[in-house]
Design an enzyme around this catalytic site. Structure first.
Site, PDB file in Angstrom:
ATOM      1  N   HIS A  50      48.106  46.299  44.619  1.00  0.00           N
ATOM      2  CA  HIS A  50      46.779  46.441  45.228  1.00  0.00           C
ATOM      3  C   HIS A  50      46.513  45.224  46.105  1.00  0.00           C
ATOM      4  O   HIS A  50      47.244  44.230  46.057  1.00  0.00           O
ATOM      5  CB  HIS A  50      45.714  46.536  44.142  1.00  0.00           C
ATOM      6  CG  HIS A  50      45.702  47.860  43.443  1.00  0.00           C
ATOM      7  ND1 HIS A  50      44.668  48.247  42.626  1.00  0.00           N
ATOM      8  CD2 HIS A  50      46.588  48.889  43.429  1.00  0.00           C
ATOM      9  CE1 HIS A  50      44.911  49.447  42.141  1.00  0.00           C
ATOM     10  NE2 HIS A  50      46.074  49.861  42.613  1.00  0.00           N
ATOM     11  N   GLU A  52      44.234  42.864  45.987  1.00  0.00           N
ATOM     12  CA  GLU A  52      44.004  41.627  45.244  1.00  0.00           C
ATOM     13  C   GLU A  52      45.301  41.084  44.660  1.00  0.00           C
ATOM     14  O   GLU A  52      45.566  39.882  44.697  1.00  0.00           O
ATOM     15  CB  GLU A  52      42.987  41.865  44.110  1.00  0.00           C
ATOM     16  CG  GLU A  52      41.618  42.322  44.584  1.00  0.00           C
ATOM     17  CD  GLU A  52      41.466  43.835  44.695  1.00  0.00           C
ATOM     18  OE1 GLU A  52      40.310  44.293  44.709  1.00  0.00           O
ATOM     19  OE2 GLU A  52      42.486  44.566  44.754  1.00  0.00           O
ATOM     20  N   SER A  77      35.483  47.094  45.706  1.00  0.00           N
ATOM     21  CA  SER A  77      35.267  46.709  44.314  1.00  0.00           C
ATOM     22  C   SER A  77      36.577  46.774  43.524  1.00  0.00           C
ATOM     23  O   SER A  77      37.301  47.764  43.608  1.00  0.00           O
ATOM     24  CB  SER A  77      34.220  47.648  43.704  1.00  0.00           C
ATOM     25  OG  SER A  77      33.855  47.241  42.419  1.00  0.00           O
ATOM     26  N   CYS A  79      39.500  47.276  40.871  1.00  0.00           N
ATOM     27  CA  CYS A  79      39.829  48.229  39.809  1.00  0.00           C
ATOM     28  C   CYS A  79      40.024  47.487  38.476  1.00  0.00           C
ATOM     29  O   CYS A  79      40.021  46.254  38.438  1.00  0.00           O
ATOM     30  CB  CYS A  79      41.101  48.984  40.186  1.00  0.00           C
ATOM     31  SG  CYS A  79      42.603  47.984  40.006  1.00  0.00           S
ATOM     32  N   CYS A  82      43.026  44.890  38.645  1.00  0.00           N
ATOM     33  CA  CYS A  82      42.726  43.682  39.417  1.00  0.00           C
ATOM     34  C   CYS A  82      41.652  42.844  38.725  1.00  0.00           C
ATOM     35  O   CYS A  82      41.725  41.618  38.720  1.00  0.00           O
ATOM     36  CB  CYS A  82      42.334  44.052  40.833  1.00  0.00           C
ATOM     37  SG  CYS A  82      43.696  44.838  41.745  1.00  0.00           S
TER      38      CYS A  82
END
Length: 145
Positions: A50, A52, A77, A79, A82
């Protein structure tokens, strides 16, 4: 704050241009970007890369004390995966571009003492909406639907 969110957005746009999921992130330490990345699940055939996670990976291995002085900027936002990583490394502040498209684990982060700021950024939101319109099957895969 805005220039770091813009850097995260630039990462998201780069991911989208590569045919991936447009979520970008930057890790900031003492006012300097030390890691940047974007969702590369499609590009690298990864189950976990992802935005992040990519930013943290690109920051490299850091002393624990550095993470505790960082801010993480992300276009969407975070998950559960993360968010867990944010908690694991003790990152004290997360700045989110938007959470209308997807609401991650913001309350969990807050409950553990992380400062969470949602910017409600129109550019971040519009990019995600365009992506979902163009590739709904890829979005559904990414969020586990």
């Amino acid at each position: 704050m805005e220039n770091f969110l813009e850097a995260a957005y630039a990462e998201a746009a780069a991911g989208y241009a590569e045919g991936g999921i447009p979520i970008g992130s930057v890790l900031v330490h003492r006012g300097k970007i030390i890691g940047r990345g974007h969702n590369r699940r499609v590009q690298k055939g990864s189950a976990i890369l992802h935005g992040e996670m990519d930013a943290l990976e690109n920051a490299g291995r850091l002393p624990a004390a550095v993470y505790r002085e960082c801010e993480l900027y992300t276009t969407l936002s975070p998950c559960p995966m993360c968010s867990g990583t944010i908690l694991l490394y003790g990152i004290p502040k997360v700045i989110i571009g938007e959470n209308k498209t997807f609401m991650g684990e913001e309350e969990l982060l807050r409950s553990k003492g992380v400062q969470v700021n949602v910017m409600d950024d129109a550019a971040c939101y519009n990019l995600m909406q365009q992506f979902i319109k163009d590739k709904p099957e890829l979005w559904n895969e990414d969020i586990g639907v």
